[in-house]
Each structure stands twice: as C-alpha cells, then as structure tokens.
Enzyme design. Structure first.
Site, PDB file in Angstrom:
ATOM      1  CG  ASN A 130     -49.451   0.921 102.158  1.00  0.00           C
ATOM      2  OD1 ASN A 130     -48.527  -0.359 102.105  1.00  0.00           O
ATOM      3  ND2 ASN A 130     -48.471   1.955 103.042  1.00  0.00           N
ATOM      4  CG  ASN A 231     -40.078  -3.906 104.741  1.00  0.00           C
ATOM      5  OD1 ASN A 231     -40.050  -2.696 105.272  1.00  0.00           O
ATOM      6  ND2 ASN A 231     -40.827  -3.579 104.346  1.00  0.00           N
ATOM      7  CG  HIS A 283     -39.959   3.648 102.975  1.00  0.00           C
ATOM      8  ND1 HIS A 283     -40.662   4.116 104.375  1.00  0.00           N
ATOM      9  CD2 HIS A 283     -41.408   2.357 103.102  1.00  0.00           C
ATOM     10  CE1 HIS A 283     -41.970   3.629 104.493  1.00  0.00           C
ATOM     11  NE2 HIS A 283     -42.144   2.762 104.090  1.00  0.00           N
TER      12      HIS A 283
END
Ligand SMILES: Nc1nc2c(ncn2[C@@H]2O[C@H](COP(=O)(O)O)[C@@H](O)[C@H]2O)c(=O)[nH]1
Ligand SMILES: [Mn+2]
Length: 365
Positions: A130, A231, A283
């Site tokens: 994505n 992340n 997020h």
C-alpha cells in the site's frame, strides 16, 4: 500472565476486529512489556497488530517494529499553484518512476550520513503493497490552522519505507534471536538499533527522493512540511517505545490518510493527554479487509477501469491488476471515525482536510 497496562483508544462507534485485540493481548504477554496501546486504526497484522504502540523499560523487540523499518508518511507543499495544475498532463507525465533513480545516489546517501552504496538500487522508488505517492489539494482549513498550509497550493504525500533494507535487518535478527527481545544496553541490542537507525534515515531520504522525482516530472519542486515514521523503536521515558503502524505525537504535524478514495487529515497532536496513547496517533484508517478478501469481494463488482477513478473523482495509476483490487478504498475503515476518536480522546486538533487528485502506485516501464 502479564503485568502490562493495556489501553485501546477507540469509541464504541469504531469497528475494531477481535483478532487485532487478541494479537495485542498476545504481545502484552512478552517478557517485560510494560504498556500496550491500540489506536483507532487498529487491525490484525502478520502476528502483530498494526495501529499499536508498545513500551518496555528494558527490552527492544525488533519483530514489533516489523520488516518495513522507518515506513512513514511525508508531506510536501509544491511550488505549483493549483490553478496551473493540469490533471491530464500530470497523469501522462508520471512515468519511469519505478526504475532506479538516475541521480547521484552515492552523494545523497553520504549527505544523509549513510554508506554510499546502502541499498542504492531501491533508493527513490515507492515499492509495492500500500505504498504510494499522491497529489492532493486542501479541501477544508480547520480552526487550529497552520501558516504553512496554503489552500492555493498543490501537495504531495509519500508513503514508503526502507524497502529490502528493513527486511534484511529483521531477517538477520530473527535468524539469530527469533522473537526474543534484546536487552537494552547489551551489544546485540546496540547492533540492532544502529541498523534500525540507518534504515529509518534511509526511509526518510527515500521519501524525499520520491517526492523530488514526482514533482520534477510535473515541472515543479516543493518544500517538506513533515516526515513521520510509523514503524520504529525509539528511546522514550527511560525505556523503549515500539510503534507498529503508529504515528509519533511528539514530532509536530501529522498526516493521517484514509485511502486513495477518501480524505487525508492534517492534524496537530495535543500534548496534555498524549501519554495515555504513548505519545502516538493512528497512522491511517487501518484495514477492514485483508488483501485477499478485498480482491475476492471486489473483482466481480468492479472492472479495473472502475477502480482507476475514485468516488472523489481522483485518478489512480496502478498497473498491477491484483494490487489495484487489494488496495481499493473499500478495504479500509472509515477515516472520519478514526479521526473523531482521536479528537474525542483529546489527542489532536484538526489543521486541514486534504482531497486526493491522483494516486500513483506503479506503472510499467
Ligand atoms: N491517501 C491514501 N491513503 C492510503 C492509500 N493506501 C493506503 N492508505 C492509508 O495509509 C495507511 C498506511 O498503512 P500501512 O499500515 O501500510 O503503513 C492505511 O492504513 C490507509 O489508511 C492510498 O493509496 N492513498
Ligand atoms: Mn507504512
């Protein structure tokens, strides 16, 4: 048994799948995990829930960061006024962007304090899944405002990470330690953190080069308004804060995208309540359907041509027939609800809503 404190930031109106909550509980049982927070975009991942933050006083767990170390979102305000932007022309010009960048890779890596040959082939490319680059315009300015947000400008948002580099780092760790935590202060932990930080810096540079390449293709340049990694593992309050699909609430403005067919919110984190959510925010909208579910459900209902336009009238460049279904807007949760939950929890003020104009995922050479 676990002694970890556990908190999910979500209203009863938010849909959170039980599998994701189970994954959070599972992670809470790891040795010396002290705090676990789920955000309103929480969804199940490959063993580890996405949309979550984990704090340990004494341990670093690389598998909680995952393979795409440093993945994040950058937002640039282009120098091109919207009134001069031509969607048809931009769509034609956005080509050749999946090939390696032909500029001076070694110099850019060195400028960023990285080895001049570090994952050089992939630098400046978006990658699959994505990840995307998207052109947007301001839809609404909200009360909190920000001087940097010019409603007459064209914007670009880039979502990408550390590509194969992060995967290599995680694989190396798993081969030696499996999912065992690393004890902070020990050599193995310092080695992982050094590699992790390189991957984070590489990912930031990668997003910058992607934005430059895109803006260059449409004949302009831009100024970076923000870049945030979702992340990561970073020092926090005397311990280690792992974010797995969680935006930092302690680094200024944050973008929270919905999907290629929905709005993106630009928000300012509020500091008063931030600790409740481990100084983290959603997020994105988070997945409602897995990739395979999305493809199965949508392939009979929509043609590729249908999916190349969104309900907001924006365009999609994605020449991978599976990916265009797997990443369809229908596969994501409701971004407006996610953002309402963050507002209700006192974690953000709205700055602007941005509307997608063109989303680029991949185009064959
Ligand atoms: N504006 C867009 N948003 C998108 C698109 N594809 C996904 N998304 C959103 O981004 C996050 C990223 O999730 P991650 O776990 O892979 O980091 C996701 O939750 C969606 O809300 C897009 O093409 N355009
Ligand atoms: Mn990501």
């Amino acid at each position: 048994m676990t002694n970890a404190t556990f908190h999910i930031v979500a209203s009863p109106e938010s849909w959170i799948e039980q599998a994701a909550v189970d994954q959070l509980h599972h992670t809470a049982r790891l040795d010396d995990i002290d705090r676990v927070v789920g955000l309103p975009d929480l969804h199940a991942g490959r063993g580890i829930a996405v949309g979550a933050a984990f704090w340990s006083r004494s341990h670093v767990y690389p598998h909680l960061v995952g393979s795409d170390i440093g993945c994040g979102m950058g937002l640039w305000r282009s120098a091109l006024p919207l009134r001069k932007f031509r969607l048809d022309a931009a769509e034609r010009k956005l080509r050749g962007l999946d090939a390696p960048w032909s500029g001076d890779v070694a110099a850019r890596l060195a400028e960023a304090g990285l080895a001049p040959d570090l994952a050089r082939e992939a630098l400046g490319t978006i990658g699959g899944g994505n990840h995307f680059a998207e052109l947007l315009r301001v839809e609404t300015l909200h009360g909190a405002g920000d001087a940097a947000v010019d409603p007459a400008a064209l914007y670009i948002m880039v979502h990408s990470g550390s590509r194969g580099l992060g995967q290599t780092i995680l694989d190396g760790h798993l081969a030696r330690h499996n999912v065992d935590g690393l004890i902070a202060g020990e050599a193995a932990c310092a080695d992982y953190l050094a590699a992790h930080d390189h991957a984070m810096h590489w990912a930031v540079l990668n997003r910058e080069l992607i934005a430059e390449r895109f803006l260059d293709r449409i004949g302009t340049n831009g100024e970076r308004l923000l870049d945030i990694c979702h992340n990561s593992v970073t020092p926090h309050q005397g311990g280690w804060l792992h974010r797995k699909g969680a935006a930092p609430a302690d680094r200024g403005l944050v973008v929270i995208p919905g999907s290629r067919g929905d709005m993106t919110y630009l928000v300012r984190p509020r500091l008063e309540q931030a600790d409740v959510a481990l100084h983290s925010l959603a997020h994105g909208a988070g997945r409602k359907w897995s990739r395979s579910e999305a493809k199965d459900k949508l392939v009979r209902r929509f043609s590729i041509a249908d999916l190349e336009r969104t309900k907001l009238g924006s365009r999609v460049i994605c020449e991978d027939r599976d990916l265009i279904y797997e990443e369809a807007p229908q596969a994501y949760k409701d971004i407006h609800q996610v953002v309402r939950d963050l507002e209700t929890a006192g974690l953000i003020d709205l700055v602007a809503t941005l509307r997608p104009l063109l989303t680029y995922k991949m185009r064959r050479a």
